[in-house]
Design an enzyme around this catalytic site. Structure first.
Site, PDB file in Angstrom:
ATOM      1  N   GLU A  18       0.882  -1.277   0.126  1.00 31.65           N
ATOM      2  CA  GLU A  18      -0.008  -0.208  -0.119  1.00 31.65           C
ATOM      3  C   GLU A  18       0.759   1.417  -0.107  1.00 31.65           C
ATOM      4  OE1 GLU A  18      -2.643  -3.279   2.241  1.00 31.65           O
ATOM      5  OE2 GLU A  18      -0.279  -2.682   1.804  1.00 31.65           O
ATOM      6  N   LYS A 110      24.124   1.133   0.288  1.00 32.60           N
ATOM      7  CA  LYS A 110      23.577  -0.338   0.813  1.00 32.60           C
ATOM      8  C   LYS A 110      23.499  -0.018   2.462  1.00 32.60           C
ATOM      9  CE  LYS A 110      22.114  -2.033  -3.015  1.00 32.60           C
ATOM     10  NZ  LYS A 110      22.622  -3.321  -3.219  1.00 32.60           N
ATOM     11  N   CYS A 513      10.295  -2.010  -4.473  1.00 36.00           N
ATOM     12  CA  CYS A 513      10.051  -3.392  -3.837  1.00 36.00           C
ATOM     13  C   CYS A 513      10.327  -4.467  -4.840  1.00 36.00           C
ATOM     14  CB  CYS A 513       8.606  -3.558  -3.207  1.00 36.00           C
ATOM     15  SG  CYS A 513       8.015  -2.190  -2.292  1.00 36.00           S
ATOM     16  N   TRP A 558      20.721 -11.335  -3.782  1.00 31.34           N
ATOM     17  CA  TRP A 558      19.448 -10.939  -3.773  1.00 31.34           C
ATOM     18  C   TRP A 558      18.444 -11.928  -3.642  1.00 31.34           C
ATOM     19  CZ3 TRP A 558      19.827  -6.560  -8.252  1.00 31.34           C
ATOM     20  CH2 TRP A 558      20.628  -5.492  -7.587  1.00 31.34           C
ATOM     21  N   HIS A 691      18.065   7.172 -10.534  1.00 34.12           N
ATOM     22  CA  HIS A 691      17.193   7.154  -9.245  1.00 34.12           C
ATOM     23  C   HIS A 691      16.512   8.507  -9.226  1.00 34.12           C
ATOM     24  CE1 HIS A 691      20.390   3.795  -8.630  1.00 34.12           C
ATOM     25  NE2 HIS A 691      19.084   3.213  -8.388  1.00 34.12           N
TER      26      HIS A 691
END
Length: 758
Positions: A18, A110, A513, A558, A691
């Protein structure tokens, strides 16, 4: 003594992402600020309610963030660089996160050795006023629901400093933050909180010992708030810092017992009687259920040293998805041994209940608990289900050093490889995926279109992308990766030994995500994975199309990996599959093949003493994948968010012909590190930040390229964006690439003129 339970943080994105959807709607002016904040608060409330229902005694609160919690604390403490001070509120917040009006965002890198990204604070002498109002309001809301169970989570002052770019004296920065942390703690005491979690993961780093005096003086100041402080560490052990950390004036110290050697340190040094030990016994970063025998053995050892403990996950649960029970399409033997955030809460409570309900900690007695017995049975069923591939095992046994080597050294290979204009332009691989493209995958999954119809639609996207790149004037093209939902998921779906979730989303940064695959068995490639799309793209142009693969180390880092065999063995299995793909791409006419390793560095152990072991197998895995390539085939790799200075010898050992790097957001630090190391291979310098939605001007790009030419030989340089373009919009990508090509033309002329004048 009753054992309590706690949490150190919870997933932030919502069970159905959400927050991601609300953020992207807000950024596209389809949602107002009030609705965005309401979405975040609703997620927060659901998280608290779940932990309350399960029965967690001390619930960590205040960790939910609209973009990044490090950014949140930077702003609260007035760490706001001057370039953002003309903005206010959410406009300022997202300008720092994403850039705005030509103003670059904060550097992103990171978070320790995870796949989460944080925004790097820039600390100067010009601090702005503190403002803790949003955090204090969150605490009030939590107390309304949770009462004394609500425990505020605060990023520790020394970790905040360690993660920052310091533009002022360290002692001044420590002094400033120390005083303001005390103000915050006094505000929290006024709210009546029972304790505060101070998260200091920087304590597990090797250099923590050098900060000893700063930690001691800081916590001596913080104790003046007369508020119980819970010092939280995770991701590794305390190492040499153990003795003095135990003497800090705190009431509880939490340690990670799933990574590093904290158990050995506990045996060696013991634990202070005046403190409680927080036992991070449930792995907060992997998705497997506990192994009861192993966990109980660890707890037995711990309780033989100190009985005053509380149980909790090893870290925040933000690194795992919400609920494994939703994954109804996974095979039952696999699903039964999965543990996502909600299951990890259950495991914490189960272990505490088992220990509290038994007199003593004899493992034989504890293992008779029916719930633990059931978990043992589930693991046995899974072990029978997990696939073993004899062919893969045989190939691994028969590997030799020659399998890891290219046929010729770099200098000889280069003369055989394609000739291109000076400073050739290209991209990292992916192009924007519109809603229509994403919908194609949904329709295929729902069987609303056939595989042939899907491929035809993807081929149209490839054709458009190839035409666009030719129109822009790029020298080396890519096919655009429209068939790939994710650079790891796409390959994993075509390899045996991988499983995929429907709802297993975790946050990478901001609204981004990812759904990490699950490695549950031996890995093999049943058939070619990328050859069809490469051939389609190459048939549409006379220019070289670069084939795109994700490297073995990135796929390991990952993914949620197996715990029954070493990560190194899993990486080599993937490398064998990619090796076969490289050979097939060559046979299909590929002259350039990119094997991306953006996550190579993030897999480094936090302590340098363990680096060589990791880098040895990581580099070997890459070399195994690439070693089959002919000398005339140019092997590219890409790395992002990387500091290369301390691992440059290992990057050289990769033996890639072209290394493309993230660079623009790190103020050229990566470029300078490569230059200082005397790196001889070709380098694709990331010239602008993908980005950020900002379109770089020709002038900005010219200046960036001049810096590159001043540090590297022109014949070494490739020109490309920092990273893939998948998350950007076409209206941002097209002008950015046009400006990049135009800037390159300018620099080519300058280089030519310089040569003529020499």
């Amino acid at each position: 003594m009753t054992i309590q339970t706690a949490t150190l943080g919870y997933p932030r994105i919502g069970k159905n992402r959400e927050l991601k959807k609300a953020l992207e709607a807000f950024w596209s002016n389809q949602l107002d600020a009030e609705a965005l904040l309401k979405t975040a608060q609703d997620i927060e409330l659901q998280n608290w309610q779940k932990q309350l229902e399960v029965g967690i005694d001390r619930i960590g609160i205040g960790d939910l963030s609209l973009y990044d919690s490090v950014l949140d604390w930077s702003i609260r403490f007035g760490i706001i660089p001057e370039r953002y001070r003309s903005f206010t509120g959410l406009e300022q917040y997202f300008a720092m996160a994403r850039g705005k009006d030509g103003i670059p965002a904060l550097e992103m890198t990171k978070w320790f050795d995870t796949n989460y990204h944080y925004l790097v604070p820039e600390i100067s002498e010009a601090f702005q006023p503190t403002d803790f109002s949003d955090f204090l309001e969150t605490v009030r809301r939590a107390q309304t629901l949770l009462g004394d169970r609500a425990v505020p989570i605060v990023l520790g002052p020394l970790t905040l400093l360690r993660l920052s770019r310091l533009e002022t004296n360290l002692e001044q920065a420590v002094s400033y933050l120390r005083d303001r942390y005390l103000i915050l703690l006094r505000e929290l005491k006024n709210l009546g909180v029972v304790e505060v979690q101070i998260h200091e993961p920087a304590l597990v780093l090797e250099e923590a010992d050098s900060f000893k005096s700063f930690y001691q003086s800081t916590f001596d100041t913080l104790r003046q708030a007369n508020l119980p402080l819970h010092l939280v560490t995770y991701f590794d052990d305390l190492g040499a810092a153990w003795p003095w950390v135990m003497e800090l004036p705190v009431t509880c110290i939490s340690l990670d017992f799933t990574r590093g050697h904290n158990l050995a340190l506990l045996k060696e040094y013991g634990f202070p009687a005046d403190k409680q030990l927080g036992v991070g016994i449930i792995d907060g970063r992997n998705i497997w259920k506990i192994r009861p025998e192993s966990v109980l053995s660890t707890l037995e050892t711990i309780q033989s040293i100190t009985a005053n403990i509380r149980l909790h996950p090893s870290s925040s649960l933000q690194f795992v998805p919400y609920d494994a029970k939703r994954e109804v399409k996974l095979p039952e033997p696999l699903r039964d041994v999965l543990s996502f955030a909600e299951q990890k809460l259950d495991e914490v409570v189960l272990l505490a209940r088992v220990l509290n309900s038994n007199d003593g900690t004899n493992r034989e007695i504890l293992m008779k608990n029916p719930e633990l017995t059931a978990i043992q049975a589930q693991w046995k069923a899974f072990e029978q289900f997990s696939p073993v591939n004899p062919t893969v095992q045989a190939r691994l046994r028969n590997l030799s050093v020659r399998d890891l080597e290219r046929p010729l050294p770099y200098e000889q290979r280069r003369t055989l490889q394609p000739t291109l204009p000076p400073l050739p332009t290209t991209t990292i691989g992916s192009f924007p995926q519109t809603a229509e493209v994403r919908q194609l995958r949904v329709k295929l999954k729902r069987h609303e279109i056939t595989q042939a119809e899907y491929e035809a639609a993807i081929d149209e996207e490839i054709a458009k992308c190839v035409r666009l790149q030719e129109e822009v004037g790029l020298d080396v093209l890519v096919h655009g990766e429209f068939e790939r939902s994710d650079m790891v998921e796409f390959f994993g779906q075509q390899l045996s030994g991988f499983a995929f979730t429907e709802h297993g989303w975790v946050q990478s940064y901001g609204s981004r995500c990812v759904r990490p695959p699950i490695i549950y068995g031996d890995i093999a490639r049943p058939q070619p994975m990328t050859v069809r799309e490469f051939k389609v793209a190459q048939s549409l142009t006379d220019k070289i199309v670069k084939a795109m693969l994700t490297g073995p180390v990135t796929m390991i880092n990952w993914s949620f990996t197996r715990t029954d065999i070493p990560r190194s063995e899993q990486a080599m299995q993937i490398a064998l599959a990619l090796r076969d793909e490289v050979a097939d791409l060559e046979a299909a006419g590929a002259k350039m093949i990119q094997i991306d390793e953006p996550a190579l560095r993030e897999g480094l152990p936090l302590k340098a003493e363990r680096w060589n072991e990791y880098l040895s197998w990581a580099v070997d895995a890459f070399r195994l994948a690439a070693g089959v390539a002919k000398p005339e085939t140019q092997i590219h790799t890409h790395m992002c968010y990387s500091e290369f200075g301390d691992i440059i010898e290992h990057i050289e050992r990769l033996d890639a012909d072209v290394l493309s790097i993230e660079n623009s957001r790190s103020n050229n630090e990566t470029l300078f590190q490569i230059t200082d190391a005397g790196y001889r291979h070709q380098v694709g310098v990331g010239v602008y930040d993908v980005h950020s939605p900002a379109v770089p001007s020709v002038e900005q790009l010219v200046q960036q390229l001049r810096t590159s030419v001043a540090n590297l030989a022109p014949e070494q340089i490739w020109v490309n964006p920092d990273c893939g373009l998948k998350t950007r919009h076409w209206e941002e990508v097209i002008p950015s690439l046009k400006n990049m090509v135009e800037a390159t033309k300018t620099i080519r002329q300058e280089v030519m003129q310089s040569k003529n004048n020499a």
